[in-house]
Design a protein around this motif. Sequence first.
Motif, PDB file in Angstrom:
ATOM      1  N   CYS A   1       7.762  -6.480  11.056  1.00 14.09           N
ATOM      2  CA  CYS A   1       6.896  -5.992  10.241  1.00 14.09           C
ATOM      3  C   CYS A   1       7.673  -6.081   8.934  1.00 14.09           C
ATOM      4  CB  CYS A   1       6.569  -4.346  10.679  1.00 14.09           C
ATOM      5  SG  CYS A   1       8.074  -3.639  10.779  1.00 14.09           S
ATOM      6  N   LEU A   2       6.745  -5.895   7.866  1.00 11.71           N
ATOM      7  CA  LEU A   2       7.191  -5.880   6.463  1.00 11.71           C
ATOM      8  C   LEU A   2       7.701  -4.330   5.958  1.00 11.71           C
ATOM      9  CD1 LEU A   2       4.252  -8.114   5.009  1.00 11.71           C
ATOM     10  CD2 LEU A   2       6.604  -8.981   5.968  1.00 11.71           C
ATOM     11  N   VAL A   3       8.804  -4.602   5.473  1.00 13.96           N
ATOM     12  CA  VAL A   3       9.436  -3.125   4.812  1.00 13.96           C
ATOM     13  C   VAL A   3       8.964  -2.840   3.585  1.00 13.96           C
ATOM     14  CG1 VAL A   3      11.589  -2.011   4.471  1.00 13.96           C
ATOM     15  CG2 VAL A   3      11.296  -3.568   6.115  1.00 13.96           C
ATOM     16  N   LEU A   4       7.964  -1.815   3.588  1.00 17.90           N
ATOM     17  CA  LEU A   4       7.493  -1.420   2.178  1.00 17.90           C
ATOM     18  C   LEU A   4       8.423  -0.401   1.121  1.00 17.90           C
ATOM     19  CD1 LEU A   4       3.865  -0.345   3.005  1.00 17.90           C
ATOM     20  CD2 LEU A   4       4.553  -2.193   1.605  1.00 17.90           C
ATOM     21  N   PRO A   5       8.677  -0.698  -0.086  1.00 15.62           N
ATOM     22  CA  PRO A   5       9.314   0.061  -0.743  1.00 15.62           C
ATOM     23  C   PRO A   5       8.909   1.797  -0.591  1.00 15.62           C
ATOM     24  CG  PRO A   5       7.811  -1.031  -2.305  1.00 15.62           C
ATOM     25  CD  PRO A   5       7.737  -1.438  -0.657  1.00 15.62           C
ATOM     26  N   PRO A   6       9.857   2.393  -1.091  1.00 17.13           N
ATOM     27  CA  PRO A   6       9.472   4.021  -1.259  1.00 17.13           C
ATOM     28  C   PRO A   6       8.252   4.236  -2.179  1.00 17.13           C
ATOM     29  CG  PRO A   6      11.756   3.577  -1.675  1.00 17.13           C
ATOM     30  CD  PRO A   6      11.450   2.291  -1.650  1.00 17.13           C
TER      31      PRO A   6
ATOM     32  N   ILE B   1      10.059  -1.266 -10.619  1.00 15.67           N
ATOM     33  CA  ILE B   1      10.859  -2.407 -10.910  1.00 15.67           C
ATOM     34  C   ILE B   1      12.292  -1.883 -11.626  1.00 15.67           C
ATOM     35  CG2 ILE B   1      11.008  -4.528 -11.837  1.00 15.67           C
ATOM     36  CD1 ILE B   1       9.025  -4.396  -9.541  1.00 15.67           C
ATOM     37  N   PRO B   2      13.343  -2.578 -11.136  1.00 12.83           N
ATOM     38  CA  PRO B   2      14.608  -2.160 -11.891  1.00 12.83           C
ATOM     39  C   PRO B   2      14.716  -2.684 -13.156  1.00 12.83           C
ATOM     40  CG  PRO B   2      15.034  -3.173  -9.567  1.00 12.83           C
ATOM     41  CD  PRO B   2      13.393  -3.230  -9.794  1.00 12.83           C
ATOM     42  N   LEU B   3      15.497  -1.859 -13.981  1.00 13.01           N
ATOM     43  CA  LEU B   3      15.662  -2.167 -15.543  1.00 13.01           C
ATOM     44  C   LEU B   3      16.334  -3.612 -15.527  1.00 13.01           C
ATOM     45  CD1 LEU B   3      16.441   1.076 -16.846  1.00 13.01           C
ATOM     46  CD2 LEU B   3      14.202   0.081 -16.994  1.00 13.01           C
TER      47      LEU B   3
ATOM     48  N   ARG C   1      13.351  -8.212  -3.519  1.00 13.40           N
ATOM     49  CA  ARG C   1      12.651  -6.955  -4.279  1.00 13.40           C
ATOM     50  C   ARG C   1      11.231  -7.242  -4.652  1.00 13.40           C
ATOM     51  NH1 ARG C   1      17.498  -6.308  -8.765  1.00 13.40           N
ATOM     52  NH2 ARG C   1      18.686  -4.533  -7.828  1.00 13.40           N
ATOM     53  N   PRO C   2      10.630  -6.215  -4.759  1.00 15.02           N
ATOM     54  CA  PRO C   2       8.833  -6.383  -5.026  1.00 15.02           C
ATOM     55  C   PRO C   2       8.687  -7.374  -6.320  1.00 15.02           C
ATOM     56  CG  PRO C   2       9.176  -4.217  -4.432  1.00 15.02           C
ATOM     57  CD  PRO C   2      10.725  -4.711  -4.481  1.00 15.02           C
ATOM     58  N   GLU C   3       8.125  -8.277  -6.240  1.00 14.24           N
ATOM     59  CA  GLU C   3       7.878  -9.105  -7.681  1.00 14.24           C
ATOM     60  C   GLU C   3       8.916 -10.102  -7.591  1.00 14.24           C
ATOM     61  OE1 GLU C   3       6.772  -7.370 -11.149  1.00 14.24           O
ATOM     62  OE2 GLU C   3       5.007  -6.144 -10.530  1.00 14.24           O
ATOM     63  N   GLY C   4       9.811 -10.159  -6.495  1.00 17.10           N
ATOM     64  CA  GLY C   4      10.737 -11.143  -6.575  1.00 17.10           C
ATOM     65  C   GLY C   4      10.681 -12.668  -6.369  1.00 17.10           C
TER      66      GLY C   4
ATOM     67  N   SER D   1       3.760  -4.450  -3.244  1.00 21.17           N
ATOM     68  CA  SER D   1       2.796  -3.427  -2.180  1.00 21.17           C
ATOM     69  C   SER D   1       3.395  -2.105  -2.082  1.00 21.17           C
ATOM     70  CB  SER D   1       2.661  -4.008  -0.659  1.00 21.17           C
ATOM     71  OG  SER D   1       2.342  -5.431  -0.980  1.00 21.17           O
ATOM     72  N   ARG D   2       2.487  -1.291  -2.554  1.00 21.43           N
ATOM     73  CA  ARG D   2       2.758   0.222  -2.335  1.00 21.43           C
ATOM     74  C   ARG D   2       2.250   1.002  -1.211  1.00 21.43           C
ATOM     75  NH1 ARG D   2       4.681   2.161  -7.428  1.00 21.43           N
ATOM     76  NH2 ARG D   2       4.422   0.686  -9.210  1.00 21.43           N
ATOM     77  N   ARG D   3       3.020   1.632  -0.867  1.00 21.40           N
ATOM     78  CA  ARG D   3       2.755   2.747   0.328  1.00 21.40           C
ATOM     79  C   ARG D   3       1.859   3.875  -0.367  1.00 21.40           C
ATOM     80  NH1 ARG D   3       4.485   2.905   5.332  1.00 21.40           N
ATOM     81  NH2 ARG D   3       6.381   2.016   4.652  1.00 21.40           N
ATOM     82  N   GLN D   4       0.924   4.445   0.301  1.00 28.89           N
ATOM     83  CA  GLN D   4       0.030   5.350  -0.264  1.00 28.89           C
ATOM     84  C   GLN D   4       0.682   6.729   0.094  1.00 28.89           C
ATOM     85  OE1 GLN D   4      -2.659   5.155  -2.019  1.00 28.89           O
ATOM     86  NE2 GLN D   4      -2.358   2.804  -1.900  1.00 28.89           N
TER      87      GLN D   4
END
Length: 697
Positions: A198-203, A208-210, A644-647, A692-695
């Motif tokens: 399964c795909l691990v979603l971020p918190p 996005i990191p600086l 990372r997201p958008e990586g 992808s965001r978790r609601q």
Amino acid sequence: MSRPLHRGVSGGGRLSVNGPDFWDDSQMKDKIEKEDLERNRSPGDQTYSPTKFLCRILFPDNSPSKHNLGENGLLSDPFSPGTGRNRLKYTLVLIRLSLVGIILLALTGSFWWTISITSSSRGHIYHGYRQLQEQVVSDLRDIGQLSLGAANVKDIEYCPPESENFIPCFNVSENLDLGLSKGEEVDRHCGPGSRQNCLVLPPVNYKIPLRWPTGRDVIWHANVNITAQEVLSSGSMTKRLMMLEEEQISFRSDSAMFDSIEDYSHQIAEMIGLRNESNFVRAGVRTILDIGCGYGSFGAHLFSSQLLTMCVANYEASGSQVQLTLERGLPAMIGSFNSKQLPYPSLSFDMIHCAECHVDWDQKDGIFLVEVDRLLRPGGYFVWTSTVTNTQRSVRNKVSLKKWNFVRNFAESMCWELLPQQDETVVWKKTSLKKCYFARRPGVGPSICSKGQDIESPYYRPLQACIAGTQSRRWIPIEERTKWPSRAKLNSSELKIHGLLSEALAEDSLNWNSAVNNYWSLLSPLIFSDHPKRPGDDDPSPPYNMLRNVLDMNAHFGGLNAALLDARKSVWVMNVIPTSGSNYLPLIIDRGFVGVLHDWCEAFPTYPRTYDLVHANGLLSMEFGQHSRCPMFDLFIEMDRVLRPEGWVILRDTVPLIELARSHAARLKWDARVIEVESSDEKLLICQKPFSRRQAS
């Protein structure tokens, strides 16, 4: 678009055979009789069982016919010794009977051997059979996905919220249930079922990191799994150098507390005999292994002095040193000294640092110190900061005094030189002379590893109690090595140790410099715009610091790392050498880069969302070209986990494998584009992972 595979023979052409086009009367008559006989046979005679077929081969029909009559019109005796032809037939029959006997004996022996196998052996065979079955199913699934195309492939589901920081191979509760203890419960244990499909979603509140270098000093609190209490109660010196400010955790260098790290680094330099830490490179120090690194402040400070510090620390479910260090854009990976050797070659680091790293160096007869010795280059330094080394305090604490005496004596037995001590920090210098080991009194200190024990690049092998690296051609004192940054090129004599010519490395560098220039133009969001065109000269190029953490999954000579540095990109690269390929990791390490051995059928020892770019050149051909040990899609799920997201993902490989990879990218919901490679039968696959965001519940 790929087409489905079809079976069968195309075309209706006939096969013509050259031969005589005339027959004599007797031949024609025999042919007609045979054809009549074939036509008069019943349908049941035209179906043969395997047993009948075997019997016909061994015992052909030699029944008398008109061609078996003798000159006197009587049937001839087939076993008559008077006829040479009959003697030959008799010999052939005996040979066939002998073959049947041999086959029967072999089958009988095989039968008794089979029923004599123990239940344990049957289990291993069954397990291997099951693995083979699963691999066949996986390969067929991959082929099916390629033939169906991306549109007909089912999307993969998202993991539950509790898997936000999931790391396969590190399951403490499961390890405790298996009876592991004394630190082994936090060790790496890769087995069946350790992965999640399964795909691990971020918190929920992930950001996005600086960009670097701002991201080195400030990170988003929601991006890492650490509580406010853990931040405020951080115990070690490097952990204390952070502050919680609303949504951010700050490690700002302009804070008053940062002076302690600068003073600490300056103190170590003085103990070595240098004016300050900026002279480390001049003394031959380039790569540092920081054990239990806190949150990477020591390495962050030394980065400005062109020193590359790799953080290793145990797996931690919360408040992870490795996760926070990577979030800051600094090299780190999960690793421990509990029971196995780290997956680095012998003689890898110029300095090894431990500041309250919670390793009991006096335990297990000093075997952890032996591992430090293996990893240190000749003339390298081991820095240990601990209350145990405070001699005045140790006099009052007998336990600490016992530990200190053991470590000091054991280090001396390994030919380490103890430099003048300051406060609670001690520095040892590893010997540069092999003869020191042979000058020791018999029975003093660990023995020298035999040739069979002295493996240059172990892969999570159990810790060894012998001194390694002495038989390596790479035994070169750090003072005699080429200084950084010239070390990245290596001179001809250094390359000769690795069996490489200067021309080969120069050509590799030329190719990668060109590739990096092309990559940088392709890593523009414009390639996924509504305009079906490649970025042109008029398009703005991405900023030089759009990437920081780079994972090269098949690093070869480390050419991508060198080219990124030549292009002055503000990145660091984790160079990975697959265990299934040629081992160039010692070469990469000697060039002043960091890298690790890894089996890509297993999960990489890092937390989710830790790399900005994942790169793989030829990895798919290496792992899945001829035969595969694991499903390709599992590898893509692992890429998604560490990205990372958008990586970004850049893959270069053969056309069929790139097409299959594109179908996997579609299942992962990546934006993907295939790029032609000039004068090559390979293609590039450029992908970007969506955010992808978790609601929020």
